[in-house]
Design an enzyme around this catalytic site. Structure first.
Site, short mmCIF file in Angstrom:
data_model
loop_
_atom_site.label_atom_id
_atom_site.label_comp_id
_atom_site.label_asym_id
_atom_site.label_seq_id
_atom_site.Cartn_x
_atom_site.Cartn_y
_atom_site.Cartn_z
N LYS A 22 1.29 -1.45 0.32
CA LYS A 22 -0.17 -0.25 0.33
C LYS A 22 0.94 1.19 -0.13
CE LYS A 22 -4.48 0.66 2.71
NZ LYS A 22 -4.73 0.87 4.03
C1 E4P Z 1 -8.05 2.00 3.94
O1 E4P Z 1 -7.13 1.00 3.26
C2 E4P Z 1 -7.76 2.70 5.73
O2 E4P Z 1 -7.18 1.49 6.51
C3 E4P Z 1 -9.61 2.85 6.12
O3 E4P Z 1 -10.86 2.31 5.70
C4 E4P Z 1 -9.89 4.19 6.62
O4 E4P Z 1 -10.50 4.59 7.42
P1 E4P Z 1 -11.00 5.95 8.14
O5 E4P Z 1 -11.42 6.74 7.04
O6 E4P Z 1 -12.33 5.12 9.23
O7 E4P Z 1 -9.46 6.01 8.85
#
Ligand code: E4P
Length: 215
Positions: A84
């Site tokens: 990522k």
């Molecule tokens: C995506 O891969 C992220 O880990 C995640 O969905 C972030 O979400 P949040 O806005 O609840 O932190």
């Protein structure tokens, strides 16, 4: 639409995996840090034992070269690891270089359709538009999924998948499927909420009461 779990918590992953619904897992530095004292590589290894599908592990470098270095390390941990990287120009460089080496990437922190288009062009395997965080700004986050889906569907060269991320409630999951997302990555709590309905509980109570009172 596939369901991923958005967590690094092993008990949550074990429980959701036992429901037979999980196709993958996403983590991020915040989620890893929440598992106090846990070693990153060990956490990814434990997840890989529980879920047979893509597992996103996020790089923390800000420069493309650093992201590639981290990405190569993560990818060596397990064949299901997806690297990522943040949606920056340095992130694009990393996606491009890693793709050339056959390593799959998830471009995260996507907040507009042009970021998603460029990420796909660089060779991203998945993009992660953050629906909930867009909603927080007073803009319809789901419109972002609709736009990206339309753009990708209209371009036969693009094979990149869309993960609807930053999911906050069950309606987000349904709307993501309707808007054309390939995957929704969900907090465990939201998956639990998705399975609850007072009429289901009332129906079970009634059936059990009738069963006990039968002649
Ligand atoms: C995506 O891969 C992220 O880990 C995640 O969905 C972030 O979400 P949040 O806005 O609840 O932190």
């Amino acid at each position: 639409m596939q369901i991923y779990l958005d967590t690094a918590n092993i008990s949550e992953i074990r429980e959701a995996a036992s429901w037979g619904i999980l196709s993958g897992v996403t983590t991020n530095p915040t989620l890893i840090a929440r598992e106090k004292g846990a070693d990153f590589k060990s956490v990814i290894g434990e997840i890989a034992e529980l879920v047979d599908g893509p597992i996103s592990a996020e790089a923390v470098s800000l420069d493309g070269e650093g992201m590639v270095k981290e990405g190569l390390e993560f990818a060596a941990w397990h064949p299901n690891v997806i690297v990522k990287v943040p949606c920056t120009t340095e992130g694009l460089k990393a996606v491009y270089q890693l793709a050339k080496q056959g390593i799959r990437t998830n471009v995260t922190l996507i907040f507009n359709a042009s970021q998603a288009l460029l990420s796909a062009r660089a060779g991203a395997f998945i993009v992660s538009p953050f629906v909930g965080r867009v909603d927080d700004t007073g803009v319809d986050g789901m419109q972002l999924i609709r736009e990206i889906s339309q753009i990708y569907k209209g371009d036969s060269e693009i094979k990149t998948k869309i993960i609807s991320a930053s999911i906050r409630h069950p309606r987000h999951i349904i709307d993501s499927a309707l808007a054309g997302a390939d995957i929704a990555t969900c907090p465990f709590k939201v998956l639990q909420m998705s399975m609850r309905h007072p009429l289901t509980d009332r129906g079970i109570e009634q059936f059990l009461a009738d069963w006990k009172a039968r002649g």
